[in-house]
Design a protein around this motif. Structure first.
Motif, short mmCIF file in Angstrom:
data_model
loop_
_atom_site.label_atom_id
_atom_site.label_comp_id
_atom_site.label_asym_id
_atom_site.label_seq_id
_atom_site.Cartn_x
_atom_site.Cartn_y
_atom_site.Cartn_z
N ASP A 129 -0.53 9.67 -4.53
CA ASP A 129 -0.39 8.35 -4.77
C ASP A 129 0.93 8.14 -5.86
O ASP A 129 1.22 7.18 -6.20
CB ASP A 129 -1.79 7.70 -5.42
N THR A 182 0.80 -1.42 0.02
CA THR A 182 0.03 -0.03 -0.10
C THR A 182 0.84 1.22 -0.07
O THR A 182 0.70 2.18 -0.59
CB THR A 182 -0.75 -0.01 1.11
N ARG A 198 2.24 1.59 -3.61
CA ARG A 198 1.15 1.40 -4.95
C ARG A 198 0.10 2.65 -4.58
O ARG A 198 -0.32 3.13 -5.56
CB ARG A 198 1.02 0.28 -5.30
N HIS A 199 -0.30 2.79 -3.29
CA HIS A 199 -1.51 3.57 -3.04
C HIS A 199 -1.27 4.25 -1.66
O HIS A 199 -1.90 4.03 -0.59
CB HIS A 199 -2.69 2.65 -2.72
N SER A 258 -1.76 7.19 -0.62
CA SER A 258 -2.70 8.17 0.27
C SER A 258 -3.74 7.25 1.06
O SER A 258 -4.44 7.88 1.84
CB SER A 258 -3.72 8.83 -1.01
N ALA A 259 -3.79 5.93 0.89
CA ALA A 259 -4.40 4.88 1.82
C ALA A 259 -3.70 4.33 3.13
O ALA A 259 -4.20 3.70 3.97
CB ALA A 259 -4.85 3.84 0.95
#
Length: 235
Positions: free
Chosen positions: A174, A106, A109-110, A112-113
């Protein structure tokens, strides 16, 4: 509005050992980091730095020390808002071990989460928000004290600087893992009333080109406009 010179701290003992230091106390520069900090002071000698703002962590304080030793007239401030991300339970662990954690994907790759685990864990969104708020605040303070063309330095950390560069570029958080900032590298953002300009990103070389040129009596464009066709650079 002012120009901010974002400096990542020099290489630390935690960097050399592959450890995620976070807010761990007592993390100092190693021999390479101290040499980088000394070289940084020489690189910055040509620039009219109005003030230095530092993360309170030891590795940042040690990074700006050679600069302030050679230029004691520069005022120094500390601001926790540009301190390292609060990595919670990840703090002090080996990066090689963290790469096996489910959250690692996470973060990569992501981001913001991503929320780091534990009572003191922070989200990367919150980290970016506090850092952007800090820079905007210091822009106002520096402009009020030193004028709109002033230049100041902020010594901070890799993820903080990457998130500030992403904000300046209008990039979603992101995408911020696509940005790189080496130890003692310089990232420079010139803020204007309508948008920021990224002038340097992860620069480890000569900074002479950042010396503000004399402002002509009549400018062909407004100060916050981009130069159509590209800048002429410095002569």
């Amino acid at each position: 509005m002012p120009t901010v010179i974002l400096v990542r701290h020099g290489r630390s003992t935690a960097n050399a050992d592959g450890v995620l230091a976070g807010w761990s106390p007592g993390v100092a520069l190693d021999d390479t980091g101290r040499a980088q900090a000394t070289a940084l002071a020489a690189r910055l000698a040509v620039l009219p730095i109005a003030a230095v703002v530092s993360s309170p962590l030891q590795r940042c304080e040690e990074t700006v020390r050679p600069l302030l030793d050679t230029r004691p007239e520069i005022p120094r401030h500390t601001d926790e808002r540009v301190g390292e991300c609060h990595y919670g339970d990840w703090t002090g662990r080996k990066l090689s071990e963290l790469a096996d954690e489910p959250l690692w994907a996470t973060v990569q790759r992501h981001p913001s989460a991503a929320v780091f685990p534990g009572e003191k864990g922070e989200s990367l969104r919150a980290m970016q928000a506090r850092a952007v708020d800090a820079i905007r605040d210091w822009n106002d303070r520096i402009e009020a004290a030193h004028g709109a063309d002033a230049m100041y330095l902020v010594c901070s950390h890799g993820d903080i600087i990457k998130s500030l560069a992403a904000d300046a570029l209008g990039m979603h958080l992101d995408l911020f893992q696509r940005i790189g900032t080496d130890p003692c590298s310089v990232t420079v953002i010139r803020y204007t009333a309508h948008r920021p300009y990224l002038l340097r990103l992860g620069d480890t070389g000569d900074l002479t080109g950042l010396v503000p040129p004399p402002r002509p009596k009549e400018e062909a464009h407004r100060p916050d406009d981009a130069v159509v066709g590209g800048s002429t650079g410095v002569s």
